[in-house]
Structures are given as C-alpha cells and as structure tokens.
Scaffold this motif. Structure first.
Motif, PDB file in Angstrom:
ATOM      1  N   ARG A  70     -13.174  -6.518  -4.611  1.00 62.84           N
ATOM      2  CA  ARG A  70     -13.873  -6.751  -3.351  1.00 62.84           C
ATOM      3  C   ARG A  70     -15.137  -7.590  -3.548  1.00 62.84           C
ATOM      4  O   ARG A  70     -16.120  -7.451  -2.825  1.00 62.84           O
ATOM      5  CB  ARG A  70     -14.183  -5.429  -2.658  1.00 62.84           C
TER       6      ARG A  70
ATOM      7  N   TRP B  59      -3.849  -7.606  -4.300  1.00 63.39           N
ATOM      8  CA  TRP B  59      -4.922  -8.004  -3.393  1.00 63.39           C
ATOM      9  C   TRP B  59      -6.257  -7.476  -3.891  1.00 63.39           C
ATOM     10  O   TRP B  59      -6.319  -6.493  -4.611  1.00 63.39           O
ATOM     11  CB  TRP B  59      -4.637  -7.588  -1.956  1.00 63.39           C
ATOM     12  N   SER B  60      -7.310  -8.180  -3.523  1.00 62.14           N
ATOM     13  CA  SER B  60      -8.676  -7.891  -3.980  1.00 62.14           C
ATOM     14  C   SER B  60      -8.767  -7.803  -5.501  1.00 62.14           C
ATOM     15  O   SER B  60      -9.307  -6.839  -6.047  1.00 62.14           O
ATOM     16  CB  SER B  60      -9.194  -6.594  -3.348  1.00 62.14           C
TER      17      SER B  60
ATOM     18  N   GLU C 244      -3.747  -3.118  -3.890  1.00 63.05           N
ATOM     19  CA  GLU C 244      -5.058  -3.453  -4.448  1.00 63.05           C
ATOM     20  C   GLU C 244      -5.016  -3.207  -5.956  1.00 63.05           C
ATOM     21  O   GLU C 244      -4.611  -2.138  -6.402  1.00 63.05           O
ATOM     22  CB  GLU C 244      -6.166  -2.617  -3.816  1.00 63.05           C
TER      23      GLU C 244
ATOM     24  N   ASN D  77       0.812  -1.227   0.000  1.00 60.52           N
ATOM     25  CA  ASN D  77       0.000   0.000   0.000  1.00 60.52           C
ATOM     26  C   ASN D  77       0.843   1.273   0.000  1.00 60.52           C
ATOM     27  O   ASN D  77       0.406   2.315   0.498  1.00 60.52           O
ATOM     28  CB  ASN D  77      -0.960  -0.004   1.204  1.00 60.52           C
TER      29      ASN D  77
END
Length: 324
Positions: free
Chosen positions: A212, A207-208, A181, A153
C-alpha cells in the motif's frame, strides 16, 4: 517486458500489471491515465487491471475512453472484477446470477469493448450457491463476453473448492487465476492460498505489491503531507502497515536497496514479482513519473542472498495445521 502464462491457460500476461484504482479519484486525471497507459504499453506491458467498484465505474469508464485512442485494444489484456455492490444495498457481496450478468453488461459498456480478457469474482459470497456463481462465469465465456475467469480475495479452501468444481466436468471453464494482496508486509496468502494455487495450477495476480505504498520508503521518517496516509480518504488503507513490524521490514528493504544501488520500491516489487506462482504484480500510480519508477524494476533481479534475508525478516506467523 517478460510475459508469463496465466496459470494453466493459454494466455500470457506481462509480469507487471497496471492498476487503475487511482483513475477513479482526484489523484489521476484522464490525461494522467493516458500518459500511464502509453508508458506502460511502450515498456511492453499488456495487463491492465480494473474493477466495477473503482470509483463506482469511473476507472472502467476512463479506460474505455483510452482504448484504441492511446493503445490498440488487441495489445491489451484487460482484467476486471465484479461481485461487490455499491448501490446502497444491505447486501455488500453479491455474486448471484442476476447481479453478475447486470454487472458484466455495465462493465462492457463502460470499457467500450465487446469482451474482457480476464473476469474475476471480487469476493467470496457466502449467500449465493457457488455452483450458481460459477455457472454464470461459464455463461460469460460461452457467450464470448469473457475470455478467462478467476477469483479474488478468496481463502485457500474457497479457492480450491471453486477450482475443483470447474475442473470436475469437461464443459466447465477452468479457473485461470486468483488476485490477492501480496507483499513483503502481507504474506498471509503463503499459508494456504498460494499452496492451493500451485496445486490447482492457478496464476497469482498480486495486488498492492508495495504494501500500500509503505515499502517505497516514503514513510520512514514521517507522513508526508501529500501522501495517502495523510489523506482522509486513504489513511486507514495505509496505516495498517505503519506499525513496528512493518518498519523493520521497510528498513531491511532500504538496506538491500542501498547495497544494490536501486530504490526500495524496486527491491520490494522485484521480490513479489518473482515469487513462485506469481504471474503478474499489479502496480498503481498517480502519474507517469511514479509508474516509471515501478517499471524500472523490470531490469532488476534480486541475488539469492538478499531474497533469503528478506524472506527471513518478513516471514509470516504460521502454526497448526500449516506447520504440522
């Protein structure tokens, strides 16, 4: 399952990773977690991602119960993260030496292992000198507690600064990856983070990758009562992508899926998995059935014309200086 190099390092990880965030909630029991881990390993998966803040350590503890009982430790690449405090402190981000050392000891105890394959800084901490933080990562490698290091991040300049600092002196441990993400609904990292990773030879852990859960198509006609969007705990996490722009992208994914005879989930996941620089796309699931749907993507290769169409419909806004 194909394995890919993690940046410029010597480690190779499975191109799909198993996320464990649901293991720290009521969504997945220890039996569900065991079934997921077994299914993932049987499919050739190696990368299992967790973090010390998932359920305030519950996800790491669950994984620790399953290592060797379900899958031998030597067959897994375990990635964890530290740098976020959930102990009630006013300081939410903390990558100070004392906090990271304390966090690593606790993580290893919960995981019931002597080492972590990949240890990432969960966030950028503006209140700790970067050289203090990175020297602590060097210490973790030197003491054998960690094999490879990375960040998560971080912005583009933060990523490049950390990587350049580690590369500036031979005795420092080079960063191997960043975890961000990344999906058809969230392509902001393409402006500066991904170019920085490609330039500094860092592997990307996405990620994701299913936006989501929105890119699975489950919200096309409403919010199912058993979905995250309908739950008090997860609704804010999901509703970020329940807007008009996202709906248009989801319809484009569904159209592509119909044409290929696969699910929207498979199309969305395959798109992220094969983006430049991506070493692994990390998927989470409530149970083995959901995970099996994601693992089916391993057989899918998107035709160039479909990839280009999805690129076009989901293109992120860019301006000065990226487009200068």
């Amino acid at each position: 399952m194909e394995r890919r190099p993690l940046g410029r390092s010597g480690i190779e990880v499975s191109r799909l990773g198993l996320g464990t965030m649901t293991w720290s909630t009521d969504e997945a029991s220890i039996e569900d977690a065991a079934a997921q881990l077994q299914l993932f390993a049987d499919a050739g998966g190696t990368l299992v991602d967790t973090a010390d803040v998932f359920g305030q350590g519950a996800a790491e503890a669950a994984l620790g119960q399953l290592i060797d009982r379900v899958v031998p430790r030597r067959d897994l690449h375990i990635a964890s993260k530290a740098g976020v405090r959930t102990d009630g402190s006013d300081r939410r981000r903390d990558t100070s030496r004392i906090w990271l050392m304390r966090s690593l000891d606790a993580t290893l105890k919960r995981l019931n292992t002597d080492y972590i394959d990949i240890w990432n800084l969960h966030v950028y901490d503006p209140d700790t000198p970067l050289e203090e933080t990175l020297s602590t990562l060097d210490w973790a490698v030197e003491t054998g507690r960690v094999r490879y290091i990375g960040v998560s991040n971080f912005t583009g300049w933060q990523t490049a600064r950390a990587a350049a600092w580690q590369n500036a002196w031979p005795t420092r441990t080079a960063l191997s990856c960043t975890q961000v993400e990344y999906s058809l609904l969230q392509r902001g990292v393409e402006r500066e983070v991904l170019p920085a990773c490609l330039a500094m030879e860092l592997g990307v852990l996405a990620w994701s990758p299913l936006g989501r859960g929105v890119l699975s198509g489950k919200y096309r006609y409403g919010r199912p009562s058993d979905s995250r969007a309908a739950s008090a705990q997860w609704s804010r996490f999901v509703t970020t992508y329940l807007d008009e722009r996202s709906a248009g992208i989801v319809e484009a994914v569904a159209t592509a899926a119909d044409g290929l005879g696969v699910s929207p989930l498979e199309v969305a996941l395959a798109w992220v998995r094969d983006q430049p620089g991506v070493a692994s796309a990390i998927v989470g699931a409530r149970n083995a059935s959901q995970l099996r749907a994601s693992l089916a993507t391993d057989r899918l290769f998107l035709p160039p014309e479909i990839r280009l169409a999805l690129d076009d419909v989901s293109a992120p806004d860019v301006g000065y200086p990226e487009s200068y």
